[in-house]
Design an enzyme around this catalytic site. Sequence first.
Site, PDB file in Angstrom:
ATOM      1  N   GLU A   1      28.429  62.395 117.903  1.00 56.38           N
ATOM      2  CA  GLU A   1      29.628  61.632 117.539  1.00 56.38           C
ATOM      3  C   GLU A   1      29.474  60.908 116.204  1.00 56.38           C
ATOM      4  O   GLU A   1      29.589  59.691 116.108  1.00 56.38           O
ATOM      5  CB  GLU A   1      29.995  60.650 118.664  1.00 56.38           C
ATOM      6  CG  GLU A   1      30.271  61.362 119.979  1.00 56.38           C
ATOM      7  CD  GLU A   1      30.551  60.418 121.142  1.00 56.38           C
ATOM      8  OE1 GLU A   1      30.619  59.188 120.917  1.00 56.38           O
ATOM      9  OE2 GLU A   1      30.702  60.912 122.274  1.00 56.38           O
TER      10      GLU A   1
ATOM     11  N   ASN B   1      27.001  67.289 118.229  1.00 54.51           N
ATOM     12  CA  ASN B   1      27.976  67.235 119.324  1.00 54.51           C
ATOM     13  C   ASN B   1      29.026  66.173 119.012  1.00 54.51           C
ATOM     14  O   ASN B   1      28.723  65.120 118.457  1.00 54.51           O
ATOM     15  CB  ASN B   1      27.225  66.870 120.616  1.00 54.51           C
ATOM     16  CG  ASN B   1      28.059  66.947 121.854  1.00 54.51           C
ATOM     17  OD1 ASN B   1      28.659  67.974 122.157  1.00 54.51           O
ATOM     18  ND2 ASN B   1      28.111  65.867 122.615  1.00 54.51           N
TER      19      ASN B   1
ATOM     20  N   HIS C   1      36.781  66.579 126.309  1.00 53.54           N
ATOM     21  CA  HIS C   1      37.348  65.642 127.287  1.00 53.54           C
ATOM     22  C   HIS C   1      38.872  65.710 127.134  1.00 53.54           C
ATOM     23  O   HIS C   1      39.449  65.076 126.251  1.00 53.54           O
ATOM     24  CB  HIS C   1      36.823  64.224 127.043  1.00 53.54           C
ATOM     25  CG  HIS C   1      35.361  64.070 127.271  1.00 53.54           C
ATOM     26  ND1 HIS C   1      34.785  64.194 128.524  1.00 53.54           N
ATOM     27  CD2 HIS C   1      34.342  63.812 126.413  1.00 53.54           C
ATOM     28  CE1 HIS C   1      33.478  64.013 128.430  1.00 53.54           C
ATOM     29  NE2 HIS C   1      33.184  63.788 127.153  1.00 53.54           N
TER      30      HIS C   1
ATOM     31  N   GLU D   1      30.989  68.997 127.457  1.00 49.49           N
ATOM     32  CA  GLU D   1      31.283  67.859 128.330  1.00 49.49           C
ATOM     33  C   GLU D   1      32.703  67.951 128.904  1.00 49.49           C
ATOM     34  O   GLU D   1      33.392  66.936 129.033  1.00 49.49           O
ATOM     35  CB  GLU D   1      31.133  66.534 127.563  1.00 49.49           C
ATOM     36  CG  GLU D   1      29.766  66.328 126.945  1.00 49.49           C
ATOM     37  CD  GLU D   1      29.634  65.003 126.213  1.00 49.49           C
ATOM     38  OE1 GLU D   1      30.436  64.078 126.494  1.00 49.49           O
ATOM     39  OE2 GLU D   1      28.725  64.879 125.366  1.00 49.49           O
TER      40      GLU D   1
ATOM     41  N   ASP E   1      36.004  67.825 130.873  1.00 44.93           N
ATOM     42  CA  ASP E   1      36.707  67.356 132.057  1.00 44.93           C
ATOM     43  C   ASP E   1      38.182  67.285 131.681  1.00 44.93           C
ATOM     44  O   ASP E   1      38.524  67.287 130.496  1.00 44.93           O
ATOM     45  CB  ASP E   1      36.178  66.029 132.603  1.00 44.93           C
ATOM     46  CG  ASP E   1      35.994  64.952 131.544  1.00 44.93           C
ATOM     47  OD1 ASP E   1      36.754  64.956 130.552  1.00 44.93           O
ATOM     48  OD2 ASP E   1      35.112  64.098 131.705  1.00 44.93           O
TER      49      ASP E   1
END
Length: 563
Positions: A167, A208, A244, A273, A275
Amino acid sequence: MLSSTPIRPGSRPRTLAAAALLGLLAVFFLPAGPADASAPLRQHAAARGKFIGTALATGPLSNETQYRNIAATEFNQITAENAMKWDATEPNQGQFNFSGADTIVNFATQNNQQVHGHTLVWHNQTPGWVQGLGATAMRSAMQNHISQVVGRYANNAAVVSWDVVNEVFEENGNLRSSFWYNTLGQSYIADAFRYARAADPDARLCINDYNVEGINAKSTAMYNLVRSLREQNVPVDCVGFQSHLAIQYGFPSDLRQNLERFAALGVQVRITEVDVRMQMPRSSSKDTTQANYYRDVIQACLAVNACAGVTIWGFTDRHSWVPDTFSGEGAALIYDENYQQKPSYTAVHNALDGGTPSDTTPPTTPGTPAASNVTGSSATLTWSASTDSGGSGLAGYNVYREQGTTDPQLGQSSTNSINLTGLSANTQYQVYVRARDGAGNLSSPSSAVTFTTTGGGGPSGPCTATGTVQTQWGNGYVIQPVTVTNSGSSAINGWTVTFTLPAGHSVTGSWNATLTTSGQTVTAKSMGYNGNLGPSASTSFGFQVSRPNGNTQTVSGYTCASP
């Protein structure tokens, strides 16, 4: 004696003996044979040459049998949710604690799973003692931390990759003003990768980030950084797209295209990651939309050879991070709070096993849309609803502009009406609608409605500009693309597009055009490489906007002139 530890797809040999085995076990690097239709997710993923992973927390892993059994049975890749982060592994300078990380690695080893280390250098979950160091001490602390953490597992065949930096970008594509950047400058990124390579020459090293799934200012900044680092021989091996997602903000339809452009740089790509949250309470229609998002993520990875696999950030709503972070939202994972499989599990399973959906019947054709409330930049359309008899249920509608060749999609709606924004002033539109169901089947096109937007202020000329909202969230959105078309009969040399920002909105980033702002009026001018357009030729640019939280307005009213 040769090691009995199996070599998994994506792993690197850790010993000379293991390297010798590669010639005998090359089959492990090829897709396996077909899996039984009712097999666990990991078996179907392996059959496609991919991993399907999950993030694990050490608490439920130690205390809940169902959690442990599902984690072992369904997934062939593991990421530690928190146990490998700096605050867990080195809470005090030089005092390392690997109990949680070892728990994750030992579990993966016992269950023939690969481990992705997460994460070495991040602006969050880093102890205060690190943040307060001067430049020389901070760089030394970073090097020592990476050396100790990565080095601990360098000879463990299960630990195959690491998120080295995490990030590093703001939403507008600028490098994040973190304590790392403010103290060390941009060089900390390259240094971190070089330290990680020194600690483990065989591990795959990744960068990432979140909100980089689609092509936008942030993902383009990531792309440019990775390209630059690799040109400098910095060992960046892969790029992670967190993903996300939320069903209320739309799916990043250019995910596959984005993965492919990064893959062209020579790196591995992976969904790290994923979701898919929803505004609570759950409903069957929300579950269907969520399932479609999971399916589309899996299919995008399957379609890109360089995509190693997909990691779901947890697997049960019982232990999801979402409700604590996004007020009023949740139910983001593929198992519910009672460890029951949700439609999203079935969607992941079916996408991995490659089976065709049982529903192949498209919805009925929508009625002809009627236009109302037409302005210089917007119009409201309504139409008679479709019905669906295939079993997957009516999921919504796609709205298209008829242009004779490839018809651009102007928007999506879950109901039989839509408010189109971002239209060009004094422009004729022919618009039609197609219904879609939960299996992705599209109905036949409706008859088209024709309407003309009213005249608008600002410059006009032999070109038109039409903007599309690519994605939006509570306090911002991305317009991509803004399509600029030469509508005249002769070539143009340069173009200028103007539009008005709603009150309280501001541009935070742009690409493929030079933007200037005066009050709420924005002027976008062509770049040297995209200003020359022959008759009917088009180009595009994009930009990102911040807005007050809770405000749902977007930019509208584009006008175009040359130059």
